[in-house]
Scaffold this motif. Structure first.
Motif, mmCIF file in Angstrom:
data_model
loop_
_atom_site.group_PDB
_atom_site.id
_atom_site.type_symbol
_atom_site.label_atom_id
_atom_site.label_comp_id
_atom_site.label_asym_id
_atom_site.label_seq_id
_atom_site.Cartn_x
_atom_site.Cartn_y
_atom_site.Cartn_z
ATOM 1 N N ALA A 116 -6.415 3.728 -10.384
ATOM 2 C CA ALA A 116 -5.718 3.029 -11.451
ATOM 3 C C ALA A 116 -6.019 3.695 -12.777
ATOM 4 O O ALA A 116 -6.942 4.506 -12.901
ATOM 5 C CB ALA A 116 -6.140 1.554 -11.489
ATOM 6 N N SER A 117 -5.230 3.330 -13.780
ATOM 7 C CA SER A 117 -5.474 3.804 -15.135
ATOM 8 C C SER A 117 -4.927 2.774 -16.112
ATOM 9 O O SER A 117 -3.870 2.189 -15.884
ATOM 10 C CB SER A 117 -4.810 5.155 -15.369
ATOM 11 O OG SER A 117 -4.905 5.531 -16.738
ATOM 12 N N LEU B 34 -2.773 1.805 -4.114
ATOM 13 C CA LEU B 34 -3.667 1.514 -2.998
ATOM 14 C C LEU B 34 -3.403 2.515 -1.878
ATOM 15 O O LEU B 34 -2.277 2.631 -1.385
ATOM 16 C CB LEU B 34 -3.436 0.090 -2.477
ATOM 17 C CG LEU B 34 -3.540 -1.038 -3.508
ATOM 18 C CD1 LEU B 34 -3.237 -2.375 -2.846
ATOM 19 C CD2 LEU B 34 -4.915 -1.066 -4.140
ATOM 20 N N ASP B 35 -4.436 3.256 -1.481
ATOM 21 C CA ASP B 35 -4.351 4.245 -0.413
ATOM 22 C C ASP B 35 -4.723 3.558 0.898
ATOM 23 O O ASP B 35 -5.873 3.168 1.102
ATOM 24 C CB ASP B 35 -5.298 5.409 -0.703
ATOM 25 C CG ASP B 35 -5.150 6.553 0.298
ATOM 26 O OD1 ASP B 35 -5.042 6.270 1.510
ATOM 27 O OD2 ASP B 35 -5.151 7.717 -0.125
ATOM 28 N N GLU B 36 -3.735 3.404 1.796
ATOM 29 C CA GLU B 36 -3.960 2.669 3.041
ATOM 30 C C GLU B 36 -4.945 3.387 3.960
ATOM 31 O O GLU B 36 -5.833 2.770 4.542
ATOM 32 C CB GLU B 36 -2.634 2.462 3.769
ATOM 33 C CG GLU B 36 -2.775 1.689 5.081
ATOM 34 C CD GLU B 36 -1.440 1.462 5.754
ATOM 35 O OE1 GLU B 36 -1.373 0.586 6.628
ATOM 36 O OE2 GLU B 36 -0.469 2.162 5.406
ATOM 37 N N GLU B 37 -4.807 4.704 4.095
ATOM 38 C CA GLU B 37 -5.624 5.456 5.043
ATOM 39 C C GLU B 37 -7.096 5.465 4.658
ATOM 40 O O GLU B 37 -7.973 5.295 5.500
ATOM 41 C CB GLU B 37 -5.112 6.891 5.138
ATOM 42 C CG GLU B 37 -5.865 7.741 6.149
ATOM 43 C CD GLU B 37 -5.297 9.146 6.264
ATOM 44 O OE1 GLU B 37 -5.957 9.992 6.895
ATOM 45 O OE2 GLU B 37 -4.201 9.392 5.732
ATOM 46 N N LYS B 38 -7.385 5.630 3.356
ATOM 47 C CA LYS B 38 -8.774 5.742 2.914
ATOM 48 C C LYS B 38 -9.358 4.426 2.422
ATOM 49 O O LYS B 38 -10.557 4.348 2.171
ATOM 50 C CB LYS B 38 -8.869 6.793 1.802
ATOM 51 C CG LYS B 38 -8.488 8.190 2.253
ATOM 52 C CD LYS B 38 -8.637 9.204 1.138
ATOM 53 C CE LYS B 38 -8.275 10.601 1.606
ATOM 54 N NZ LYS B 38 -8.409 11.607 0.517
ATOM 55 N N GLY C 247 -12.078 3.041 -6.692
ATOM 56 C CA GLY C 247 -13.108 2.512 -5.823
ATOM 57 C C GLY C 247 -12.485 2.100 -4.506
ATOM 58 O O GLY C 247 -11.387 2.555 -4.145
ATOM 59 N N GLU C 248 -13.139 1.212 -3.785
ATOM 60 C CA GLU C 248 -12.631 0.739 -2.500
ATOM 61 C C GLU C 248 -12.006 -0.645 -2.655
ATOM 62 O O GLU C 248 -12.373 -1.398 -3.556
ATOM 63 C CB GLU C 248 -13.761 0.689 -1.471
ATOM 64 C CG GLU C 248 -14.351 2.061 -1.152
ATOM 65 C CD GLU C 248 -15.442 1.981 -0.092
ATOM 66 O OE1 GLU C 248 -15.923 0.865 0.181
ATOM 67 O OE2 GLU C 248 -15.804 3.035 0.459
ATOM 68 N N TYR C 249 -11.052 -0.944 -1.779
ATOM 69 C CA TYR C 249 -10.459 -2.277 -1.755
ATOM 70 C C TYR C 249 -10.419 -2.765 -0.311
ATOM 71 O O TYR C 249 -10.435 -1.981 0.637
ATOM 72 C CB TYR C 249 -9.046 -2.272 -2.352
ATOM 73 C CG TYR C 249 -8.000 -1.658 -1.459
ATOM 74 C CD1 TYR C 249 -7.249 -2.437 -0.573
ATOM 75 C CD2 TYR C 249 -7.769 -0.284 -1.468
ATOM 76 C CE1 TYR C 249 -6.304 -1.869 0.260
ATOM 77 C CE2 TYR C 249 -6.823 0.296 -0.640
ATOM 78 C CZ TYR C 249 -6.090 -0.507 0.219
ATOM 79 O OH TYR C 249 -5.161 0.060 1.050
ATOM 80 N N THR C 250 -10.351 -4.084 -0.129
ATOM 81 C CA THR C 250 -10.256 -4.683 1.196
ATOM 82 C C THR C 250 -9.177 -5.751 1.170
ATOM 83 O O THR C 250 -9.182 -6.619 0.294
ATOM 84 C CB THR C 250 -11.595 -5.332 1.618
ATOM 85 O OG1 THR C 250 -12.631 -4.347 1.578
ATOM 86 C CG2 THR C 250 -11.494 -5.891 3.025
ATOM 87 N N LEU C 251 -8.248 -5.670 2.116
ATOM 88 C CA LEU C 251 -7.235 -6.706 2.287
ATOM 89 C C LEU C 251 -7.734 -7.701 3.323
ATOM 90 O O LEU C 251 -8.259 -7.316 4.364
ATOM 91 C CB LEU C 251 -5.913 -6.094 2.738
ATOM 92 C CG LEU C 251 -5.244 -5.111 1.762
ATOM 93 C CD1 LEU C 251 -3.951 -4.588 2.363
ATOM 94 C CD2 LEU C 251 -4.995 -5.755 0.421
ATOM 95 N N VAL D 188 0.825 -1.204 0.000
ATOM 96 C CA VAL D 188 0.000 0.000 0.000
ATOM 97 C C VAL D 188 0.861 1.256 0.000
ATOM 98 O O VAL D 188 2.038 1.229 0.360
ATOM 99 C CB VAL D 188 -0.942 0.013 1.217
ATOM 100 C CG1 VAL D 188 -1.874 -1.182 1.189
ATOM 101 C CG2 VAL D 188 -0.140 0.016 2.514
ATOM 102 N N GLY D 189 0.242 2.359 -0.456
ATOM 103 C CA GLY D 189 0.939 3.630 -0.479
ATOM 104 C C GLY D 189 2.014 3.717 -1.541
ATOM 105 O O GLY D 189 2.830 4.636 -1.527
ATOM 106 N N LYS D 190 2.037 2.774 -2.471
ATOM 107 C CA LYS D 190 3.017 2.749 -3.553
ATOM 108 C C LYS D 190 2.288 2.865 -4.890
ATOM 109 O O LYS D 190 1.088 2.623 -4.983
ATOM 110 C CB LYS D 190 3.815 1.440 -3.546
ATOM 111 C CG LYS D 190 4.320 0.997 -2.189
ATOM 112 C CD LYS D 190 5.437 1.858 -1.683
ATOM 113 C CE LYS D 190 5.990 1.317 -0.373
ATOM 114 N NZ LYS D 190 7.069 2.133 0.184
#
Length: 257
Positions: A69-70, A60-64, A78-82, A33-35
């Motif tokens: 992507a493009s 992937l934004d860890e905080e939000k 959108g949202e993601y879940t680990l 995340v954050g990369k």
């Protein structure tokens, strides 16, 4: 009483276990995340470094808990879940709706986010797949920090909510200058000069507080500029083009002077 205590303890452990599924797990999370990750392979086929003149990427934004992507055309997000055991799911959110000459990679990315449910990270390579032992659906390579590419002067070329950019900035286009050593910016909002601090963490960026001169300005170009620069949360630099975004939405685009 001991029997009831045992029941309560068992229920508590079950609740903790159910919550743990929703939390990121695995020692790769910190490098995931954050990369910013460049798409290099999709469905077993190599992806060009640039599609429609842009680099296909995933972030992937860890905080939000959001991804952006493009595929070389529109911003997708959108949202993601680990999940435990390197599980990952994506849900579709808002995206821009431009039509570009080559839409194959973008269409493939949209399918990828519907199918992928597992990730692996090996050094600087991220792989998304369906199932733990499934074939790779997509491969990404880590993009190095781009903050050093910000240094210098940039001229605004696009801004969100401007129906006619050339009319809005008919007299003067806004400019911004990054001083990376001091972590400061200065420039002109199309009328008044401004200066202030800039905070950069990977591809995340924020400005402020910004101070400005107080000349009276015709039109509302300055107001549109100041409103949108406060929205910016991330950036990307490709050659001589700087793109500033809010989540997965392009807010500003600048050309290097």
């Amino acid at each position: 009483m001991k029997k009831y205590n045992f029941i309560y303890l068992a229920v508590f452990v079950m609740l903790l276990a159910s919550c743990a599924v929703r939390k990121p797990s695995g020692h790769h999370v910190g490098v995931l995340v954050g990369k910013q990750w460049q798409l290099v392979e999709l469905q077993g086929e190599a992806v060009p470094a640039k599609v429609n003149g842009k680099m296909p990427f995933l972030k992937l934004d860890e905080e939000k808990g959001r991804y952006s992507a493009s595929g070389g055309c529109n911003g997708i997000g959108g949202e993601y879940t680990l999940q435990k055991n390197n599980g990952i799911t994506f849900s579709r959110g808002m995206s821009t709706m431009m039509a570009c000459a080559d839409m194959r990679v973008e269409n493939g990315l949209r399918t990828l986010f519907e199918e992928a449910d597992t990730y692996t990270v090996d050094e600087n390579t991220l792989i998304l797949s369906k199932g733990k032992n499934g074939a790779a659906l997509a491969k990404f390579t880590l993009v190095s920090d781009q903050s050093d590419k910000l240094a210098g002067t940039w001229e605004l070329d696009y801004i969100m909510e401007a129906d006619d950019f050339n009319t809005l900035y008919s007299s003067r286009k806004p400019t911004i200058i990054f001083d990376m050593a001091e972590k400061k910016v200065n420039g002109n909002s199309s009328c008044n000069n401004f200066s202030g601090n800039v905070k950069i963490d990977g591809h995340a960026i924020s400005f402020g507080p910004l101070m400005s001169t107080k000349m009276a300005c015709p039109g509302n170009g300055e107001q549109v500029f100041l409103k949108n620069i406060e929205r910016v949360t991330s950036f990307d630099v490709q050659d001589s083009v700087l793109t500033m975004m809010m989540d997965d939405i392009v807010v500003m685009r600048w050309n290097k002077k």
